[in-house]
Design an enzyme around this catalytic site. Structure first.
Site, PDB file in Angstrom:
ATOM      1  N   VAL A 484       0.866  -1.175   0.000  1.00  0.00           N
ATOM      2  CA  VAL A 484       0.000   0.000   0.000  1.00  0.00           C
ATOM      3  C   VAL A 484       0.902   1.224   0.000  1.00  0.00           C
ATOM      4  CG1 VAL A 484      -1.975   1.101   1.105  1.00  0.00           C
ATOM      5  CG2 VAL A 484      -1.581  -1.345   1.443  1.00  0.00           C
ATOM      6  N   SER A 485       0.516   2.246  -0.720  1.00  0.00           N
ATOM      7  CA  SER A 485       1.416   3.377  -0.939  1.00  0.00           C
ATOM      8  C   SER A 485       1.930   3.959   0.376  1.00  0.00           C
ATOM      9  CB  SER A 485       0.707   4.462  -1.751  1.00  0.00           C
ATOM     10  OG  SER A 485      -0.434   4.963  -1.066  1.00  0.00           O
ATOM     11  N   ASP A 486       1.017   4.257   1.315  1.00  0.00           N
ATOM     12  CA  ASP A 486       1.492   4.896   2.543  1.00  0.00           C
ATOM     13  C   ASP A 486       2.192   3.911   3.466  1.00  0.00           C
ATOM     14  OD1 ASP A 486      -0.899   3.601   3.071  1.00  0.00           O
ATOM     15  OD2 ASP A 486      -1.790   5.234   4.213  1.00  0.00           O
ATOM     16  N   CYS A 487       1.846   2.622   3.385  1.00  0.00           N
ATOM     17  CA  CYS A 487       2.551   1.620   4.196  1.00  0.00           C
ATOM     18  C   CYS A 487       3.991   1.468   3.730  1.00  0.00           C
ATOM     19  CB  CYS A 487       1.825   0.274   4.124  1.00  0.00           C
ATOM     20  SG  CYS A 487       0.138   0.330   4.741  1.00  0.00           S
ATOM     21  N   GLU A 490       5.809   4.852   4.873  1.00  0.00           N
ATOM     22  CA  GLU A 490       6.104   4.998   6.298  1.00  0.00           C
ATOM     23  C   GLU A 490       7.153   3.986   6.751  1.00  0.00           C
ATOM     24  OE1 GLU A 490       5.190   7.558   7.677  1.00  0.00           O
ATOM     25  OE2 GLU A 490       3.319   8.215   6.751  1.00  0.00           O
TER      26      GLU A 490
END
Length: 759
Positions: A484-487, A490
């Site tokens: 997932v992009s934000d996973c 981060e």
């Protein structure tokens, strides 16, 4: 998956004792169904002995075990994490009262490190939605999987605890009003786990269900489950034709263009709808036919209720376009025009896609919703003894979670990588990454992220419509395997932070870092924004085909300030350390992304959040995006308006408090319970990122967070924090540690001479 006993022998998860007394049945008998597929109703007790529960961490895979033998329980003692999850006393000493924000961070870390699991991450409940557990229980019932008495007992306890105290029903999520969807699903669950129909709580729930119109007024997903269970006839279910999977890729509404969650749910749903498959008719099914409907079962006009739905459930009414398509499918295509050869071909391709989903996730599947449906589909196709069925049932266990209220189902198989990344960053923001006191904890967390990085793309990536993932991280663990992009962003930031800190090893080499960057750069949409699992594959006009009714914005990927910011900040951090790698592409990506962030700002100055509640959450991220390119309160009208939006909503006690109703309505609504430490932290982080010039509002918020900290260093759970698809809320209980410590740590670094004394 095996664990070591004290004397050296190994015991697999399949061998944990499941029955009371002397019967000593093993997990393989109960969940593998090797001896005759019994359909006996589960035993149920008032409660279990919480001192006998253990949560096992196997490299980020979570399973709960109930230990009935005294010696076995002694050999496997409960950890602090076990006790914390279960709400048992930790008997931790009181810490020295915090006099400064940095003291409060230390106290918080002193508590939180005790919850770090052996593989280096932090686990937690990820519940909230009330439609997750029903899918698992329905899969158990349909596959004739006996339910252990202690599972049945704690499922009963959880659902009783979460029933609406006024009317006894259940909503879409734990804070929602009673709905037909929540009430009929969870009523059926309670009956299937052994609660009798004449139990006072069941009588109350049934009265509410009938008052709402009964099960004929439920939304599409509930009608699907009732049809598969045999509680309703398939005529009540709107069409779910698998032929759509045969459409050429260029067709604008082909399923590969849909949001990943809806297409993975549609997949087994379409397979089972096409076959009109139903589970074995049992005594409890016959009884439920009499209990959940207002009408006499034999007299129900099933086809006439395909579109019947109670207003409480009808968050996204079906459009005239979808209703027209369904009318044609029901009245002409399915009964008159549908050739068997085409139906067989569509079912076969849907079956192949299910197999690819199973293979690419080692049967974990994207989430328990499609995992439960795939379990039913594989049972219908392969039979009870098939490896596919057995393995899917094993992996479903990893979505279950036990709290002091009982047994629930998480939204995924955990939040392992996500929460670990934020924990690392909170320590960095406090300036403590080089402190030897926290090095062992941080090193263990780094090792976990090293272990969980996804090293390869899926096999047949294009064939099964999967996004590039090599070098990425999933929300939970690498078995689930959906980057997932934000996973990715981060986790990557956290890895870079630690590996560039003196004294930490380089576990993830440059090439693996570059792999992550290469994957991140695939997420940008033409607008400049980032979505979640994939770039957008179709326009929002696809919501005209949204058949789910209870959810909004579910058909395609959308553009999110949260995801966009995470990627922007990860790319910016990467470029500081590797300035010559894909420099022009990264600069162009960041410029387009931040430009989009500005266009997404609402007239009141805030940004709408889709993964956290709501404007407070997204505004924090948006202000961070602007700060990453040097825009802040003093030089940017967008940053100033964002800060002014937050300041205008600060409460008298210094905190912020936003209700989940904001997500549903698109307007900022305060939570009736008052200020929340998580939302207060989000607001403070945004203000400090934007260099808001007034320190007093920030000090007031910091003081509230410090005042809420308990003597042992923890913060208590308050209102629900997360959301998806606008209408369904979900819990992120570790946020009350990660974001509070981040806000406190940022304040301590930004204002080192300021002392905020807690009461």
């Amino acid at each position: 998956m095996a664990r070591k006993k004290a004397h050296g022998a190994t015991v697999t998860a399949a061998e944990v004792i499941l029955e009371k007394g002397d019967t000593k049945k093993r997990f393989s008998d109960v969940h593998g169904a090797v001896n005759g597929h019994a359909t006996k109703r589960p035993r149920i007790e008032d409660r279990t002995d919480y001192s006998r529960w253990r949560m096992r961490d196997d490299e980020g895979r979570h399973t709960w075990h109930y230990i009935e033998e005294d010696q076995a329980a002694k050999d496997w003692p409960q950890t602090h994490a076990d006790k914390y999850y279960l709400g048992l006393p930790l008997d931790l000493p009181e810490l020295k009262p915090a006099k400064t924000p940095l003291d409060a961070v230390w106290n918080g870390l002193t508590f939180f490190e005790k919850l770090q699991l052996p593989s280096g991450h932090w686990g937690c409940e990820y519940g909230g939605p009330m439609f997750l557990l029903p899918g698992v229980v329905f899969a158990w019932h349909i596959t004739k999987t006996p339910i252990p008495w202690y599972y049945a007992t704690e499922i009963k306890n959880y659902l009783f605890a979460r029933a609406n105290p006024e009317d006894g029903g259940w909503g879409l999520h734990i804070e929602g009003d009673s709905s037909v969807f929540g009430t009929v699903l969870n009523y059926m669950v309670l009956r299937l786990v052994g609660v009798e129909a004449d139990h006072p709580k069941m009588v109350k729930a049934r009265a509410t269900l009938h008052k709402l119109g009964g099960a004929t007024h439920s939304p599409h997903w509930a009608k699907f489950y009732m049809a598969v269970l045999g509680i309703a006839k398939w005529d009540i279910v709107n069409p779910v034709p698998p032929e759509l999977w045969l459409l050429p890729d260029w067709v604008p509404f082909a399923p590969w263009r849909w949001w990943i969650h809806i297409r993975q749910v549609y997949l087994p749903m379409s397979y089972l709808w096409s076959k009109k498959w139903q589970a074995e008719e049992t005594e409890i099914v016959l009884s439920l036919r009499k209990e959940v409907f207002v009408e006499d079962w034999d007299s129900i006009n099933w086809a006439g209720h395909r579109n019947t739905i109670h207003p409480n459930d009808n968050y996204h009414p079906k459009t005239w376009v979808l209703n027209s398509i369904n009318w044609v499918l029901v009245n002409f295509w399915d009964p008159l025009l549908r050739p068997k050869i085409l139906a067989d071909k569509a079912e076969a391709w849907a079956s192949d896609l299910i197999d690819m989903e199973n293979k690419n996730t080692d049967y974990s599947n994207l989430a328990p919703v499609n995992a439960a449906m795939n379990t039913i589909a594989c049972f219908a196709r392969d039979g009870p003894d098939a490896f596919s069925v057995k393995r899917l049932k094993e992996r479903l266990e990893e979505a279950l979670w036990l709290t002091e209220e009982g047994l629930l189902c998480n939204g995924t198989n955990g939040v392992q990588s996500w929460d670990t990344a934020f924990t690392i960053q909170s320590i960095m923001d406090a300036g403590l990454t080089e402190d030897p006191r926290w090095r062992p904890m941080l090193l263990s967390a780094l090792k976990f992220l090293d272990n969980q990085q996804i090293r390869e793309n899926v096999e047949d990536q294009d064939k099964c419509y999967r996004q590039q993932r090599k070098g990425g991280w999933a929300f939970s663990n690498k078995d689930q395997g959906y980057a997932v992009s934000d996973c990715v962003a981060e986790a990557l930031k956290s890895v870079i932070i630690l590996q560039k800190t003196p004294g930490f090893p380089t576990l993830i080499d440059d090439q693996r870092i570059f792999d992550a960057i290469d994957t991140l750069l695939t997420y940008q949409n033409p607008s400049g924004a980032c979505s979640s699992y994939e770039p957008q594959r179709a326009g929002t006009w696809m919501e005209a085909l949204n058949a789910a009714e209870v959810f909004g914005e579910i058909m395609v990927e959308y553009e999110y300030p949260e995801c966009t910011t995470a990627v922007v900040t990860a790319l910016s951090l990467f470029s500081k350390h590797w300035p010559d790698h894909r420099t022009k592409e990264i600069r162009a990506f960041v410029d387009r992304a931040v430009s989009w962030i500005k266009t997404a700002q609402r007239p009141h100055g805030g940004w709408y959040g889709s993964w956290g509640i709501c404007f407070t959450y997204a505004t924090m991220f948006a202000l961070e995006s602007l700060a990453s390119i040097g825009e802040n309160y003093s030089n940017s009208k967008h940053s100033k308006r964002g800060c002014d939006f937050l300041i205008a909503r600060q409460r008298q006690d210094g905190g912020w408090s936003e209700s989940y109703k904001s997500c549903e309505t698109g307007e900022y609504i305060e939570h009736p319970t008052g200020s929340q430490v998580v939302m207060t932290s989000w607001a403070l982080i945004g203000l400090m990122k934007a260099n808001y010039p007034g320190i007093e509002p920030i000090k007031k918020g910091i003081k509230l967070i410090m005042d809420r900290q308990q003597p042992n260093g923890e913060w208590l759970q308050e209102a629900i924090e997360g959301v998806f698809n606008k209408s369904c809320m979900i819990s992120y209980p570790n946020y009350k540690f990660t974001f509070t410590m981040k806000a406190l740590g940022m304040f301590a670094k930004k204002y080192p001479k300021e002392t905020v004394v807690s009461e």
